[in-house]
Design a protein around this motif. Structure first.
Motif, PDB file in Angstrom:
ATOM      1  N   PRO A 144      38.842  47.724  47.132  1.00 33.59           N
ATOM      2  CA  PRO A 144      37.507  47.365  47.626  1.00 33.59           C
ATOM      3  C   PRO A 144      36.622  46.711  46.575  1.00 33.59           C
ATOM      4  CG  PRO A 144      37.701  49.738  47.382  1.00 33.59           C
ATOM      5  CD  PRO A 144      39.079  49.180  47.207  1.00 33.59           C
ATOM      6  N   PHE A 145      36.897  46.991  45.304  1.00 32.45           N
ATOM      7  CA  PHE A 145      36.117  46.399  44.221  1.00 32.45           C
ATOM      8  C   PHE A 145      37.024  45.626  43.268  1.00 32.45           C
ATOM      9  CE2 PHE A 145      33.920  50.634  45.025  1.00 32.45           C
ATOM     10  CZ  PHE A 145      33.090  50.105  46.012  1.00 32.45           C
ATOM     11  N   GLY A 146      38.101  45.083  43.827  1.00 32.38           N
ATOM     12  CA  GLY A 146      39.100  44.418  43.005  1.00 32.38           C
ATOM     13  C   GLY A 146      38.718  43.004  42.619  1.00 32.38           C
ATOM     14  N   THR A 206      45.456  44.703  44.070  1.00 28.53           N
ATOM     15  CA  THR A 206      46.029  45.411  45.215  1.00 28.53           C
ATOM     16  C   THR A 206      46.736  46.678  44.763  1.00 28.53           C
ATOM     17  OG1 THR A 206      46.396  43.275  46.301  1.00 28.53           O
ATOM     18  CG2 THR A 206      47.570  45.158  47.208  1.00 28.53           C
ATOM     19  N   PHE A 207      46.693  47.692  45.621  1.00 24.93           N
ATOM     20  CA  PHE A 207      47.467  48.920  45.382  1.00 24.93           C
ATOM     21  C   PHE A 207      48.456  49.061  46.524  1.00 24.93           C
ATOM     22  CE2 PHE A 207      48.318  53.461  45.814  1.00 24.93           C
ATOM     23  CZ  PHE A 207      48.649  53.791  44.509  1.00 24.93           C
ATOM     24  N   PRO A 209      32.008  51.288  39.238  1.00 25.17           N
ATOM     25  CA  PRO A 209      31.886  51.957  40.538  1.00 25.17           C
ATOM     26  C   PRO A 209      32.204  53.445  40.438  1.00 25.17           C
ATOM     27  CG  PRO A 209      33.921  50.693  40.437  1.00 25.17           C
ATOM     28  CD  PRO A 209      33.167  50.377  39.179  1.00 25.17           C
ATOM     29  N   THR A 210      31.704  54.204  41.395  1.00 18.17           N
ATOM     30  CA  THR A 210      31.989  55.635  41.451  1.00 18.17           C
ATOM     31  C   THR A 210      33.081  55.903  42.481  1.00 18.17           C
ATOM     32  OG1 THR A 210      30.364  56.104  43.193  1.00 18.17           O
ATOM     33  CG2 THR A 210      29.569  56.095  40.905  1.00 18.17           C
ATOM     34  N   GLN A 211      33.673  57.084  42.384  1.00 18.82           N
ATOM     35  CA  GLN A 211      34.704  57.476  43.343  1.00 18.82           C
ATOM     36  C   GLN A 211      34.126  57.572  44.750  1.00 18.82           C
ATOM     37  OE1 GLN A 211      38.131  58.079  42.454  1.00 18.82           O
ATOM     38  NE2 GLN A 211      38.249  57.756  44.671  1.00 18.82           N
ATOM     39  N   SER A 240      35.369  47.953  36.640  1.00 23.22           N
ATOM     40  CA  SER A 240      34.021  47.449  36.881  1.00 23.22           C
ATOM     41  C   SER A 240      34.008  46.707  38.207  1.00 23.22           C
ATOM     42  CB  SER A 240      33.570  46.516  35.752  1.00 23.22           C
ATOM     43  OG  SER A 240      34.393  45.360  35.709  1.00 23.22           O
ATOM     44  N   PHE A 241      32.813  46.476  38.741  1.00 20.02           N
ATOM     45  CA  PHE A 241      32.684  45.621  39.911  1.00 20.02           C
ATOM     46  C   PHE A 241      32.986  44.175  39.509  1.00 20.02           C
ATOM     47  CE2 PHE A 241      29.835  49.126  41.219  1.00 20.02           C
ATOM     48  CZ  PHE A 241      30.339  49.367  42.499  1.00 20.02           C
TER      49      PHE A 241
END
Length: 360
Positions: free
Chosen positions: A195-197, A175-176, A241-243, A277-278
């Motif tokens: 989203p990819f945590g 989480t951020f 993942p990409t930005q 990473s995913f």
């Protein structure tokens, strides 16, 4: 003949038990869940020959099962029906809270921690019920600002609330969290799930409590006395993942909000760092025949519909991929049915049952 006797769901994030009608009346709380968990546990599952290479080796008496990944376009051959055979509506929601351990109870009674600060006491959250009645529980440990993962302790408890065994600490949802200033000048905190945590997931796998951290493709199965029964692993290709992929997920997530609510969330989302990473997978479920289902984390460029699961047998050997319908949140897999919930465009929740045909 479908073997569903009740419809019950335990959501690990908050310890909620949700019941749906018209079959909600079959549930009688936690004891009913325990009875459902026991049902089918002693059945001998049909033998399914696995075409996937697996290797089992021993480490200090604990079997470790190493599996190759199924071919990307392969399927196990088990078929999910073309349409649900039941459409139920949400009936009621209850909260399950386990008793505190003696040390925590003393702190709660005093109303303050040892250093004089107000006590931050969290009760045990019931996650799963194993055959025989042992309950897999989680107790949150902490929270901080910025990019973080909550740490929680996991344990097995008896039906009278006594802790049978501690299973150690695991990290929760990545989480951020950040402060933002509201129009009235006050500050508030916006926590955003990455989203990819990575996160920690659990399920009842036959008579075992299964726990896995999605950072790596590994699931551990614990007996009701807390001893480690086996470790299951599967080959997994790591991808970064990409930005652009991350930004698109946040735009989709907040698309339905008003501009007033969307703007501060998008401002916080802009500061969310990229994941390394995913996740290796997304969630796990045990079925009535003792198999373990592990859901693939659906990548942004995935070409398949719905959710793709790798099914492992009781010993932890990979059998192959099985696909389930999109939008279906699965919380029970029977011998010949799948039970889950969906939401419509108005965010109304429904329960659905789908036929599951298993090939020999």
């Amino acid at each position: 003949m479908y073997r569903a006797r009740q419809v019950a769901r335990t959501i690990s994030a908050g310890g909620w038990l949700r019941l749906w009608g018209p079959i909600a009346g079959c549930c009688a709380g936690l004891l009913a869940i325990a009875a459902s968990a026991c049902e089918g546990a002693d059945q001998d599952p049909p033998e399914v020959e696995s075409p996937i290479a697996s290797e089992i080796h021993d480490s200090a008496g604990i079997p470790i099962v190493e599996n190759r990944a199924p071919a990307p376009d392969s399927r196990l051959g088990w078929a999910v029906g073309d349409a649900p055979v039941v459409a139920g509506v949400h009936g009621r929601t209850m909260t399950l809270r386990g008793p505190l351990d003696p040390a925590t109870r003393e702190v709660a009674a005093a109303g303050q921690a040892a250093d004089g600060a107000p006590a931050d006491v969290e009760p045990h959250v019931v996650l799963r019920v194993l055959p025989g009645g042992a309950m897999l529980t989680r107790t949150p440990r902490g929270f901080r600002q910025g990019f973080h993962r909550w740490e929680s302790s996991y344990a097995l408890m008896g039906t009278h609330g006594a802790t049978r065994a501690s299973l150690g600490n695991y990290l929760g949802i990545e989480t951020f969290s950040a402060f933002y200033q509201q129009p009235d000048g006050n500050f508030a905190v916006i926590p955003l799930r990455h989203p990819f945590g990575k996160t920690t997931v659990t399920t009842a796998w036959g008579d075992l409590a299964a726990i896995g951290d999605t950072e790596t493709y590994e699931i551990r199965g614990y007996r009701s006395d807390g001893s480690l029964a086996r470790i299951v692993r599967r080959d997994h290709e790591t991808r970064i993942p990409t930005q652009a992929e991350q930004d698109q997920v946040f735009r989709n997530r907040f698309a339905g909000l008003s501009e007033e609510d969307r703007e501060p969330r998008m401002a916080v989302a802009a500061d969310v760092p990229l994941a390394e990473s995913f996740p290796a997978y997304s969630r796990i479920r045990g079925d009535a025949l003792g198999n373990l289902w592990v859901a693939e984390f659906k990548l942004p460029d995935a070409r398949y519909e719905g959710t793709l699961w790798t099914v492992f047998d009781r010993e932890g050997r990979a059998l192959g991929f099985v696909a389930t319908p999109g939008g279906l949140s699965i919380f029970e897999i029977g011998e010949d049915y799948i039970l889950g919930s969906t939401t419509d465009e108005m965010d109304v929740e429904y329960v659905e049952m789908w036929e599951l045909a298993r090939s020999d």
